[in-house]
Design a protein around this motif. Sequence first.
Motif, PDB file in Angstrom:
ATOM      1  N   GLU A  12      84.750 103.586  87.934  1.00 55.87           N
ATOM      2  CA  GLU A  12      83.208 103.010  88.568  1.00 55.87           C
ATOM      3  C   GLU A  12      83.623 102.417  89.925  1.00 55.87           C
ATOM      4  OE1 GLU A  12      79.399 102.464  88.490  1.00 55.87           O
ATOM      5  OE2 GLU A  12      80.586 103.789  87.514  1.00 55.87           O
ATOM      6  N   ARG A  15      83.573 104.949  92.595  1.00 54.28           N
ATOM      7  CA  ARG A  15      82.515 105.451  92.821  1.00 54.28           C
ATOM      8  C   ARG A  15      81.568 104.737  93.605  1.00 54.28           C
ATOM      9  NH1 ARG A  15      77.598 105.609  91.334  1.00 54.28           N
ATOM     10  NH2 ARG A  15      77.803 103.875  89.867  1.00 54.28           N
ATOM     11  N   ARG A  16      81.323 103.418  93.306  1.00 53.61           N
ATOM     12  CA  ARG A  16      80.719 102.632  93.946  1.00 53.61           C
ATOM     13  C   ARG A  16      81.062 102.261  95.438  1.00 53.61           C
ATOM     14  NH1 ARG A  16      80.133  97.638  89.531  1.00 53.61           N
ATOM     15  NH2 ARG A  16      78.872  98.793  87.945  1.00 53.61           N
TER      16      ARG A  16
END
Length: 149
Positions: A12, A15-16
């Motif tokens: 995550e 991805r951010r």
Amino acid sequence: MATTDEIATAEEIDRRVEAADTARRLKRSAAAKQVGELAKTRTELAAQLDEVERQLGEVLADASDVLDIDELARFTNIPAADLTGWLTTRKPNRTTKKKKPAVTVASTTARGPSAAKGPTNGLASVPREPAAPRTDTADTPERVTAGVT
């Protein structure tokens, strides 16, 4: 304090970061493209302006025998300073330029009496040849000095 359920996973986070980098990259790319396009337009407009100013200068020069700057300023409401600037900054045609004569050794030595000045320190001077390259070094002095009594 955050619990382990609230902390983002490594995937995550990647991805951010990638989403943030993509948005920044797109914004940077768009800004760079816009600057490039505007700079190109500016260059083209500057070239057009140079050409118009050159033409203005030519027309002013051609009309100078029948119309002076002050009269033209009165007729057109264009400040005389602008008209004078266009006239004086115009680039002359390449065919009208005159080449300066090349300076030669003979022309520099044939100046007449002003070039042949006597010594000012009372010592006799040894004339030097202007075109000869300098060959004296610290090991082989070739300078001749005048004897003083």
